[in-house]
Scaffold this active site. Sequence first.
Site, PDB file in Angstrom:
ATOM      1  N   GLU A 267     -23.290   0.912  40.301  1.00  0.00           N
ATOM      2  CA  GLU A 267     -24.568   0.907  38.447  1.00  0.00           C
ATOM      3  C   GLU A 267     -25.881  -0.392  38.970  1.00  0.00           C
ATOM      4  O   GLU A 267     -24.874  -1.846  39.919  1.00  0.00           O
ATOM      5  CB  GLU A 267     -24.414   0.699  37.136  1.00  0.00           C
ATOM      6  CG  GLU A 267     -23.532   1.407  36.619  1.00  0.00           C
ATOM      7  CD  GLU A 267     -23.128   1.475  35.764  1.00  0.00           C
ATOM      8  OE1 GLU A 267     -23.912   1.204  34.541  1.00  0.00           O
ATOM      9  OE2 GLU A 267     -21.881   2.799  35.041  1.00  0.00           O
TER      10      GLU A 267
ATOM     11  N   ASP B 205     -24.660   0.219  28.104  1.00  0.00           N
ATOM     12  CA  ASP B 205     -24.369   0.941  29.559  1.00  0.00           C
ATOM     13  C   ASP B 205     -25.214   2.559  29.343  1.00  0.00           C
ATOM     14  O   ASP B 205     -24.794   3.506  28.305  1.00  0.00           O
ATOM     15  CB  ASP B 205     -22.598   0.960  29.745  1.00  0.00           C
ATOM     16  CG  ASP B 205     -23.565   1.931  31.091  1.00  0.00           C
ATOM     17  OD1 ASP B 205     -23.989   1.397  31.644  1.00  0.00           O
ATOM     18  OD2 ASP B 205     -22.348   2.045  31.687  1.00  0.00           O
TER      19      ASP B 205
ATOM     20  N   ARG C 131     -10.624   6.307  34.137  1.00  0.00           N
ATOM     21  CA  ARG C 131     -10.452   7.928  33.789  1.00  0.00           C
ATOM     22  C   ARG C 131      -9.591   8.450  33.197  1.00  0.00           C
ATOM     23  O   ARG C 131      -9.361   9.517  32.035  1.00  0.00           O
ATOM     24  CB  ARG C 131     -10.772   8.624  34.683  1.00  0.00           C
ATOM     25  CG  ARG C 131     -12.146   8.075  36.414  1.00  0.00           C
ATOM     26  CD  ARG C 131     -13.298   7.880  35.406  1.00  0.00           C
ATOM     27  NE  ARG C 131     -14.043   7.585  36.343  1.00  0.00           N
ATOM     28  CZ  ARG C 131     -15.316   7.130  35.580  1.00  0.00           C
ATOM     29  NH1 ARG C 131     -15.986   7.859  34.852  1.00  0.00           N
ATOM     30  NH2 ARG C 131     -16.479   6.715  37.068  1.00  0.00           N
TER      31      ARG C 131
ATOM     32  N   THR D 178     -16.130  -5.880  33.246  1.00  0.00           N
ATOM     33  CA  THR D 178     -17.539  -5.068  33.814  1.00  0.00           C
ATOM     34  C   THR D 178     -17.738  -6.641  34.933  1.00  0.00           C
ATOM     35  O   THR D 178     -18.002  -7.088  34.671  1.00  0.00           O
ATOM     36  CB  THR D 178     -18.368  -5.022  33.033  1.00  0.00           C
ATOM     37  OG1 THR D 178     -18.023  -3.918  32.244  1.00  0.00           O
ATOM     38  CG2 THR D 178     -20.094  -4.467  33.825  1.00  0.00           C
TER      39      THR D 178
ATOM     40  N   GLU E 155     -16.239  11.205  41.083  1.00  0.00           N
ATOM     41  CA  GLU E 155     -17.033  12.538  41.889  1.00  0.00           C
ATOM     42  C   GLU E 155     -17.227  12.807  42.869  1.00  0.00           C
ATOM     43  O   GLU E 155     -16.978  13.662  43.711  1.00  0.00           O
ATOM     44  CB  GLU E 155     -19.008  12.526  41.891  1.00  0.00           C
ATOM     45  CG  GLU E 155     -19.487  11.966  39.848  1.00  0.00           C
ATOM     46  CD  GLU E 155     -21.161  11.863  39.807  1.00  0.00           C
ATOM     47  OE1 GLU E 155     -21.075  10.135  39.920  1.00  0.00           O
ATOM     48  OE2 GLU E 155     -21.706  12.085  40.487  1.00  0.00           O
TER      49      GLU E 155
ATOM     50  N   HIS F 100     -25.135  12.614  38.450  1.00  0.00           N
ATOM     51  CA  HIS F 100     -23.948  11.949  38.023  1.00  0.00           C
ATOM     52  C   HIS F 100     -23.355  12.907  36.738  1.00  0.00           C
ATOM     53  O   HIS F 100     -22.309  13.393  36.561  1.00  0.00           O
ATOM     54  CB  HIS F 100     -23.774  10.320  37.596  1.00  0.00           C
ATOM     55  CG  HIS F 100     -22.724  10.165  37.052  1.00  0.00           C
ATOM     56  ND1 HIS F 100     -21.733   9.841  37.327  1.00  0.00           N
ATOM     57  CD2 HIS F 100     -22.691   9.304  35.490  1.00  0.00           C
ATOM     58  CE1 HIS F 100     -20.611   9.700  37.527  1.00  0.00           C
ATOM     59  NE2 HIS F 100     -20.917   9.352  35.459  1.00  0.00           N
TER      60      HIS F 100
ATOM     61  N   GLN G 293     -10.266   7.803  29.385  1.00  0.00           N
ATOM     62  CA  GLN G 293     -11.472   7.933  29.038  1.00  0.00           C
ATOM     63  C   GLN G 293     -11.006   9.603  28.739  1.00  0.00           C
ATOM     64  O   GLN G 293     -11.804   9.916  27.303  1.00  0.00           O
ATOM     65  CB  GLN G 293     -12.090   7.964  30.303  1.00  0.00           C
ATOM     66  CG  GLN G 293     -13.416   8.077  30.227  1.00  0.00           C
ATOM     67  CD  GLN G 293     -14.483   7.692  30.897  1.00  0.00           C
ATOM     68  OE1 GLN G 293     -14.186   7.739  32.132  1.00  0.00           O
ATOM     69  NE2 GLN G 293     -15.859   8.168  30.997  1.00  0.00           N
TER      70      GLN G 293
ATOM     71  N   GLU H  97     -17.573   2.042  38.818  1.00  0.00           N
ATOM     72  CA  GLU H  97     -18.970   3.071  38.662  1.00  0.00           C
ATOM     73  C   GLU H  97     -20.251   2.107  39.344  1.00  0.00           C
ATOM     74  O   GLU H  97     -20.197   1.374  38.828  1.00  0.00           O
ATOM     75  CB  GLU H  97     -19.338   3.690  37.644  1.00  0.00           C
ATOM     76  CG  GLU H  97     -18.312   4.416  36.826  1.00  0.00           C
ATOM     77  CD  GLU H  97     -18.861   4.546  35.540  1.00  0.00           C
ATOM     78  OE1 GLU H  97     -19.418   4.184  34.715  1.00  0.00           O
ATOM     79  OE2 GLU H  97     -18.483   5.625  34.849  1.00  0.00           O
TER      80      GLU H  97
ATOM     81  N   ASP I 238     -19.296  -1.006  36.967  1.00  0.00           N
ATOM     82  CA  ASP I 238     -18.815  -0.528  35.881  1.00  0.00           C
ATOM     83  C   ASP I 238     -17.208   0.262  35.910  1.00  0.00           C
ATOM     84  O   ASP I 238     -16.928   1.329  35.823  1.00  0.00           O
ATOM     85  CB  ASP I 238     -19.649   0.181  34.414  1.00  0.00           C
ATOM     86  CG  ASP I 238     -18.707   0.756  33.564  1.00  0.00           C
ATOM     87  OD1 ASP I 238     -18.274   0.121  32.327  1.00  0.00           O
ATOM     88  OD2 ASP I 238     -19.554   1.840  32.589  1.00  0.00           O
TER      89      ASP I 238
ATOM     90  N   LYS J 235     -13.459   1.308  29.477  1.00  0.00           N
ATOM     91  CA  LYS J 235     -14.627   0.430  29.960  1.00  0.00           C
ATOM     92  C   LYS J 235     -14.533  -0.670  29.426  1.00  0.00           C
ATOM     93  O   LYS J 235     -15.301  -1.515  30.313  1.00  0.00           O
ATOM     94  CB  LYS J 235     -15.611   1.210  29.769  1.00  0.00           C
ATOM     95  CG  LYS J 235     -16.039   2.822  30.253  1.00  0.00           C
ATOM     96  CD  LYS J 235     -16.717   3.324  31.056  1.00  0.00           C
ATOM     97  CE  LYS J 235     -17.144   4.535  31.283  1.00  0.00           C
ATOM     98  NZ  LYS J 235     -18.047   4.401  32.142  1.00  0.00           N
TER      99      LYS J 235
END
Length: 434
Positions: free
Chosen positions: A213, A138, A249, A269, A376, A145, A252, A211, A245, A265
């Site tokens: 992607e 990834d 958080r 996925t 975000e 971002h 993380q 996420e 993904d 993560k």
Amino acid sequence: MALDETHDPGLESFVDVSPDSPFPIQNLPFGVFRPGPGFDPRVGTRIGDTVVDLGVLESRGLFDGPELSGRTVFARPRLNDLLALGRPAWREARATISRLLRRDCGTLRDDESLREIALLPVARCEMLVPAEIGDYTDFYSSRHHATNVGIMFRGPDNALMPNWLHLPVAYHGRSSSIVPSGTPVRRPCGQILPRDAERPVFGPSRLLDFELEVGFLVGPGNPLGEPIPVERAEDHIFGLVLVNDWSARDIQKWEYQPLGPFLSKNFATTVSPWVVTLEALEPFRTEGPVQDPEPLGYLRTPGNPTWDIPLTVALRTESLETPHVIARSNFRHLYWNVRQQLAHHTVTGCNVRPGDLMASGTISGPEKHERGCLLELTWRGEEPIELPDGSTRTFLLDGDEVIITGAAAGDGRRVGFGSCAGRILPARVGGAGS
Ligand code: MN
């Protein structure tokens, strides 16, 4: 890559395709499906709401060009054998399928018994992960971002790390937990450091995120020790899929230093099941952002070639009747392009293999509504999103479904991916039995 008759916007199929379908005869994506319970998986393409069993067409000898004649690549439970053959075979497959589905070709159109076994309603088919994905990487290729996350974690003065504008940053991901669209995702448990605490606690993630992607599937690949030069990188890229993904958080934030994401993560996925080929995307080529400073020689791609692919993220909650769009972005916002990603990945001599998946990283654009994850969009949870029924979200709740879609359009053509969706299940009671 040149446009040919398979791209002609005037081309029509004898199979019904509604005008707003992302799967007209100009698309012809590849996927792996099961035509019903108990059937073996095989490779198909999709046109409108019909899945075409390419294994059946192959067994009738209809792939009769020099690259594919006598081979078995479609009566297989994965795309890897087709991926290994490379672009001449991919182009031949597309040209053959396009011809067989054309309104003016009688081979399939006039053979009722063949049509009955080769053309299946999509509602009857179970879609699977399209390839056996040996390795998954990834990237982190959206400047917007990386900048937003950097500001949140380190402040505006150190938002981008010093390496970011010189190389496409990435981490090696986990392929065993890649699932097809529609598979539920269980909220993970893990170590979390509560605010102002000195020791971590164990429990369900409370800051679960998506996420937005897009990933590519690797074609023939390279022998160990022989890098893929940036000029030849696209010969090794079969096509693109949508990717979510999923990211915890809070897990993380506690685990990511110094070696990057790990358990935050690796629990799931999600990928969209139809691989849209670079051939199908050719009419939508465009240029990505200007790269300044100029990348080192092995990463130089004049004009930053990419594709114009609008993307949306919609959220369906237990109290919302219809999914609500919470973000719109575009693949062309990525700072680093796919050629650079693959050239950088292999520059050490690292070998990549047919079916490897390389995802882009969260695709955020310059505008607020173009941010590709909740971290975000809600600025770390400080600015909740308001939904049409008056409810709000900072991060995902149990029962929430995230639906990513993407489609390129223009000049009377529309080439889309369908959707990449997953719904959140509650955490396992008791976590890991703590
Ligand atoms: Mn990611």
